[in-house]
Design a protein around this motif. Structure first.
Motif, PDB file in Angstrom:
ATOM      1  N   LEU A  63      -1.519   4.193  -4.464  1.00 29.90           N
ATOM      2  CA  LEU A  63      -1.676   2.882  -3.832  1.00 29.90           C
ATOM      3  C   LEU A  63      -0.439   2.028  -4.101  1.00 29.90           C
ATOM      4  CD1 LEU A  63      -5.410   2.015  -4.656  1.00 29.90           C
ATOM      5  CD2 LEU A  63      -4.447   2.862  -2.509  1.00 29.90           C
ATOM      6  N   THR A  64       0.060   1.396  -3.056  1.00 30.98           N
ATOM      7  CA  THR A  64       1.232   0.544  -3.170  1.00 30.98           C
ATOM      8  C   THR A  64       1.187  -0.515  -2.085  1.00 30.98           C
ATOM      9  OG1 THR A  64       3.673   0.518  -3.247  1.00 30.98           O
ATOM     10  CG2 THR A  64       2.629   2.017  -1.645  1.00 30.98           C
ATOM     11  N   ASP A  65       1.991  -1.539  -2.230  1.00 28.50           N
ATOM     12  CA  ASP A  65       2.054  -2.599  -1.225  1.00 28.50           C
ATOM     13  C   ASP A  65       2.826  -2.121   0.011  1.00 28.50           C
ATOM     14  OD1 ASP A  65       0.661  -4.316  -2.878  1.00 28.50           O
ATOM     15  OD2 ASP A  65       2.505  -5.077  -3.818  1.00 28.50           O
ATOM     16  N   LEU A  66       2.378  -2.544   1.188  1.00 21.83           N
ATOM     17  CA  LEU A  66       3.047  -2.188   2.437  1.00 21.83           C
ATOM     18  C   LEU A  66       4.380  -2.910   2.533  1.00 21.83           C
ATOM     19  CD1 LEU A  66       2.566  -0.594   5.097  1.00 21.83           C
ATOM     20  CD2 LEU A  66       1.762  -2.728   6.094  1.00 21.83           C
ATOM     21  N   PRO A  67       5.475  -2.176   2.737  1.00 22.78           N
ATOM     22  CA  PRO A  67       6.791  -2.840   2.858  1.00 22.78           C
ATOM     23  C   PRO A  67       6.820  -3.844   4.007  1.00 22.78           C
ATOM     24  CG  PRO A  67       7.027  -0.464   2.578  1.00 22.78           C
ATOM     25  CD  PRO A  67       5.570  -0.730   2.815  1.00 22.78           C
ATOM     26  N   LEU A  68       7.571  -4.862   3.839  1.00 24.25           N
ATOM     27  CA  LEU A  68       7.690  -5.915   4.850  1.00 24.25           C
ATOM     28  C   LEU A  68       8.255  -5.344   6.152  1.00 24.25           C
ATOM     29  CD1 LEU A  68       7.338  -8.960   5.363  1.00 24.25           C
ATOM     30  CD2 LEU A  68       9.740  -9.256   4.672  1.00 24.25           C
TER      31      LEU A  68
END
Length: 254
Positions: free
Chosen positions: A244-249
């Protein structure tokens, strides 16, 4: 293994089994289990179609299909799994057509001194812990509740008669003055299989599998779909398939 249905750490530890998983996204490595699941599903669909019962009996059908497979030989061996496990040839003379009508004799202390001593039922399989059959009760009586499952050996089978039982929401609603007619409409009136098919061709509708998440959440089986989703996610997280990771801008998730 995908959804964890074969994972039992307590059993593995007691028998010395070392648990291994298949490579992610390679169902061909689990071919034996997948083919067996397909065989069981096809047997269930065939039994469901032949007996004209609703999909609410799928659990009993699956148990019966597995029970029969364990007592019949396959292409790879001339011996049934039961024979290999118990070292004796299984007796198949007691097997009956699944879903047929039957009259079950009431035993003491349920049996009356006067009047009827049997109740109308549907054969739905074999008892797990005793040498008996399992039955779905059809007849209204003050001894055994209707729409319940009982086990008995004292029975007369009619393997040529079948009964359609629709889901409650599909049952035909009639006035209380026609209760006898309603019972005959719901339970098929003891007709033969061909008569039942012609008069109850559309007693039940099998819902197609949803193709999207929104369709799954809107289906009547939403509880089971949610459970399957949670099992799949737990399996993915357990095998470290995703992180799980943040979606890149500027990027959009698939």
């Amino acid at each position: 293994m995908e959804g964890g249905e074969y994972y039992d750490p307590v059993y593995f530890e007691s028998t010395g089994i070392i648990h291994q998983t298949t490579t992610p996204y390679t169902p061909q490595q689990n071919g034996v289990a997948e083919r067996k699941n397909m065989t069981l599903k096809e047997m269930v669909n065939s039994m469901l179609s032949y007996s004209d019962l609703s999909e609410g009996f799928c659990g009993e059908e699956m148990l019966t299909a597995c029970y029969i497979l364990n007592k019949t030989p396959n292409k790879r061996s001339n011996h049934a799994p039961y024979e290999l496990w118990c070292i004796k040839v299984p007796n198949l003379s007691y097997l009956k057509v699944w879903g047929c009508r039957a009259v079950v004799r009431l035993t003491e202390p349920q049996r009356k001194t006067l009047g009827e001593r049997g109740i109308d039922c549907i054969s739905i399989g074999y008892a797990e812990h005793s040498k008996a059959y399992r039955f779905y009760v059809l007849e209204f009586n003050d001894i055994v509740s209707i729409n319940t499952v009982i086990e008995s050996r004292y029975v007369i089978f009619d393997e040529e008669r079948f009964t359609s039982i629709p889901r409650p929401r599909d049952m035909i609603h009639q006035s209380s003055s026609k209760s006898t007619t309603q019972v005959e409409d719901v339970f098929g009136g003891g007709r033969t299989r061909n008569e039942t098919i012609s008069q109850h061709q559309y007693c039940f509708n099998i819902e197609n599998d949803p193709k999207t998440f929104s369709e799954a959440m809107a289906s009547r089986d939403v509880h089971f779909w949610k459970e399957s989703i949670h099992d799949e996610i737990d399996s993915i997280m357990h095998n470290n398939i995703w992180v799980l990771t943040d979606l890149p801008l500027g990027f959009k998730a698939l």
